[in-house]
Design a protein around this motif. Sequence first.
Motif, PDB file in Angstrom:
ATOM      1  N   PHE A  25       3.918   1.714  -8.736  1.00  0.00           N
ATOM      2  CA  PHE A  25       3.684   0.771  -9.828  1.00  0.00           C
ATOM      3  C   PHE A  25       4.991   0.310 -10.467  1.00  0.00           C
ATOM      4  CE2 PHE A  25      -0.819   2.587 -10.745  1.00  0.00           C
ATOM      5  CZ  PHE A  25      -1.292   1.880  -9.661  1.00  0.00           C
ATOM      6  N   SER A  26       5.970   1.213 -10.575  1.00  0.00           N
ATOM      7  CA  SER A  26       7.234   0.832 -11.202  1.00  0.00           C
ATOM      8  C   SER A  26       8.033  -0.130 -10.337  1.00  0.00           C
ATOM      9  CB  SER A  26       8.075   2.075 -11.505  1.00  0.00           C
ATOM     10  OG  SER A  26       8.419   2.759 -10.310  1.00  0.00           O
ATOM     11  N   LEU A  27       7.825  -0.106  -9.023  1.00  0.00           N
ATOM     12  CA  LEU A  27       8.538  -1.003  -8.115  1.00  0.00           C
ATOM     13  C   LEU A  27       7.757  -2.271  -7.808  1.00  0.00           C
ATOM     14  CD1 LEU A  27      10.028   1.533  -5.533  1.00  0.00           C
ATOM     15  CD2 LEU A  27      11.120   0.543  -7.537  1.00  0.00           C
ATOM     16  N   LEU A  28       6.515  -2.357  -8.258  1.00  0.00           N
ATOM     17  CA  LEU A  28       5.669  -3.500  -7.925  1.00  0.00           C
ATOM     18  C   LEU A  28       6.249  -4.845  -8.376  1.00  0.00           C
ATOM     19  CD1 LEU A  28       3.024  -4.005  -6.466  1.00  0.00           C
ATOM     20  CD2 LEU A  28       1.823  -3.820  -8.658  1.00  0.00           C
ATOM     21  N   PRO A  29       6.871  -4.959  -9.563  1.00  0.00           N
ATOM     22  CA  PRO A  29       7.446  -6.258  -9.947  1.00  0.00           C
ATOM     23  C   PRO A  29       8.517  -6.763  -8.995  1.00  0.00           C
ATOM     24  CG  PRO A  29       7.247  -4.834 -11.868  1.00  0.00           C
ATOM     25  CD  PRO A  29       6.950  -3.987 -10.669  1.00  0.00           C
ATOM     26  N   ASN A  30       9.143  -5.871  -8.244  1.00  0.00           N
ATOM     27  CA  ASN A  30      10.142  -6.288  -7.269  1.00  0.00           C
ATOM     28  C   ASN A  30       9.499  -6.835  -6.009  1.00  0.00           C
ATOM     29  OD1 ASN A  30      12.860  -6.606  -7.257  1.00  0.00           O
ATOM     30  ND2 ASN A  30      13.347  -4.589  -6.459  1.00  0.00           N
ATOM     31  N   THR A  31       8.220  -6.532  -5.806  1.00  0.00           N
ATOM     32  CA  THR A  31       7.481  -6.985  -4.636  1.00  0.00           C
ATOM     33  C   THR A  31       6.743  -8.278  -4.908  1.00  0.00           C
ATOM     34  OG1 THR A  31       7.160  -4.649  -4.056  1.00  0.00           O
ATOM     35  CG2 THR A  31       5.785  -6.259  -2.911  1.00  0.00           C
ATOM     36  N   VAL A  32       6.277  -8.453  -6.121  1.00  0.00           N
ATOM     37  CA  VAL A  32       5.470  -9.606  -6.502  1.00  0.00           C
ATOM     38  C   VAL A  32       6.389 -10.746  -6.935  1.00  0.00           C
ATOM     39  CG1 VAL A  32       3.724 -10.434  -8.126  1.00  0.00           C
ATOM     40  CG2 VAL A  32       3.576  -8.113  -7.202  1.00  0.00           C
ATOM     41  N   PRO A  33       6.120 -11.985  -6.525  1.00  0.00           N
ATOM     42  CA  PRO A  33       6.921 -13.126  -6.996  1.00  0.00           C
ATOM     43  C   PRO A  33       6.964 -13.189  -8.515  1.00  0.00           C
ATOM     44  CG  PRO A  33       5.493 -13.802  -5.204  1.00  0.00           C
ATOM     45  CD  PRO A  33       5.104 -12.392  -5.542  1.00  0.00           C
ATOM     46  N   GLY A  34       8.138 -13.502  -9.058  1.00  0.00           N
ATOM     47  CA  GLY A  34       8.313 -13.503 -10.509  1.00  0.00           C
ATOM     48  C   GLY A  34       7.360 -14.433 -11.221  1.00  0.00           C
ATOM     49  N   ILE A  35       7.106 -15.622 -10.650  1.00  0.00           N
ATOM     50  CA  ILE A  35       6.242 -16.577 -11.327  1.00  0.00           C
ATOM     51  C   ILE A  35       4.805 -16.077 -11.390  1.00  0.00           C
ATOM     52  CG2 ILE A  35       5.656 -17.942  -9.263  1.00  0.00           C
ATOM     53  CD1 ILE A  35       5.993 -20.439 -11.078  1.00  0.00           C
ATOM     54  N   VAL A  36       4.382 -15.289 -10.397  1.00  0.00           N
ATOM     55  CA  VAL A  36       3.037 -14.711 -10.415  1.00  0.00           C
ATOM     56  C   VAL A  36       2.917 -13.701 -11.548  1.00  0.00           C
ATOM     57  CG1 VAL A  36       1.379 -13.323  -9.108  1.00  0.00           C
ATOM     58  CG2 VAL A  36       2.707 -15.098  -7.941  1.00  0.00           C
ATOM     59  N   THR A  37       3.924 -12.843 -11.687  1.00  0.00           N
ATOM     60  CA  THR A  37       3.918 -11.868 -12.777  1.00  0.00           C
ATOM     61  C   THR A  37       3.902 -12.560 -14.134  1.00  0.00           C
ATOM     62  OG1 THR A  37       5.140 -10.293 -11.398  1.00  0.00           O
ATOM     63  CG2 THR A  37       5.136  -9.901 -13.765  1.00  0.00           C
TER      64      THR A  37
END
Length: 554
Positions: A393-405
Amino acid sequence: MKTTSAKTALPWGMALALILLAVLVLMPLVFILMESVKPDGRWNPLAPLNVIAQSDLSAVFVNSLLLGFWVVLGASLLALPMAFLTAKTELSRHRWLDVVLIIPFMTPPYIGSMGWMLFMERRGFLEQLLPSSEALTPYFFSLAGMVAIMSLHLYPFLYLILRNAMRRIGAGYEEAGAVYGGGFAYRFRRILMPLLLGSYAMGALLVFVKTIAEFGTPATFGRKIGYYVLTSEIHRFTSSWPIDFGKATALASVLLTTCLLFWYIQNVISRRYDYQTVGGKGARLVLMPLKGWKRALAWLYILLLLGASIGIPYFSVIVASLQKLRGDGLSAGNFTLAHYSKLLEPGSPGLDALLNSLWLALAAATIAMLIGLFLSLQIKRANRLGERLTDIFSLLPNTVPGIVTVVGLILLWNAPWMPVPLYNTYGMVVLTYVVLFLPYSVQYVKAAYGQIDGSLASASRVCGGTPWYTVRRVVLPLLVPGMLAGWMMTFTISIRELVASLLILPPSMKVSATYIFSQFEQGEVSMGMAMAVVSVGLTTVVLAIMNHLGADGK
């Protein structure tokens, strides 16, 4: 005497860590998926595909995939020769190349794109230096030019992966092929390339994901040539009237699913083609000598690559920031520092935007560092399941496109039932930066924690130290380099972040990235480029200071 296992200590800490990650990281993504599959209030798992198929958005999806494919090809053509030269030839002794080749990747993509546009446009710097190049302009402002700009930005990522993989391949493999009569081309094709396949697949798929998730270049260069992709259309639907979050979430869910699918494919391929090239006897590395025309050709390639990826963009940005009148071009006497004076004048919009960037980045970096420290401590203390969940979960933002987050955060914090009125405030900006760049803090602190021998904590307990005393006087001082490195990365990237700032900032507020973007779009190029120079220079100074303070672990 009764003891408590480190793996079962502080269960409340692990529970708090999982709750924190669920609120910050997981819930925004869940909101996107829920919104996309219930466009009219009714559950329909195929709704995102229907939205895309029933409009011209299917072409946007195809554009993103094509762009990703061509950028992977372009980055491969740039990175593979460079990796071979710095890993297998005598040029590997030039360590400065590894530092210089990271500059394109650390340069904000929208700044690099603007630099290339200024260089190649009608009456741009190239035409002023070489008038006969006028015929090249229409060819550059096309999909091919967009691919070239993004390839020059992303090739360092693939280069580092390939270079490290090549250095792990000892000379014995190639020598065995030579003994049986294999020439250089045969050994490269049948020995070196198969051993690199797993690393290349990982790097190529990462470049593909980063390409389809990129916003800066599509928002500047792509808009100019009329080439629209998923990220630019998501931004349009969430920022331009009429606002259409239905289509935005549909595109976001498709982009999210595509990225996660390619991440999975990358993991499968990496496991399938993972070869052990380092044994107990070590690997003997023999560097190929370069003589005569081969040496000249190698340096020519390096200079052309550095010129295209670093020289041209920064030349354009710096010169544009110094010009009095763009119409007078590169003529003598057309240069001034007045734009910098106006930018940094007390009370000016430019200085306000720069100061906003600084305090927002400072707040985000500090909060992300503290959260990253807490999460890293919990990861090391948790049982196997808790450790894996927290890590993922802590690394998920690095996997998901920034605009999606960012779209997910807007949906979550703008919900009517949300008790905290955070949306459209400065706090929302800080929260968004923290979520986007939290993985850097977690990874750096976790890496530093992994290097601490458990005997140090045991010695503290033997000498009567309480758990809090051990953490405060033994563990934390040893984690300082990792904490500084995580803080430094979060600060550096936050101060240049574009897409989150465009979507999250309150209407009356600007930061350096949005100031550059708006000035360039409105034709005030010199002011925008002056801000770009100041921003890049400022982050460079911060990096140097933090490295001096110990962020490099020395």
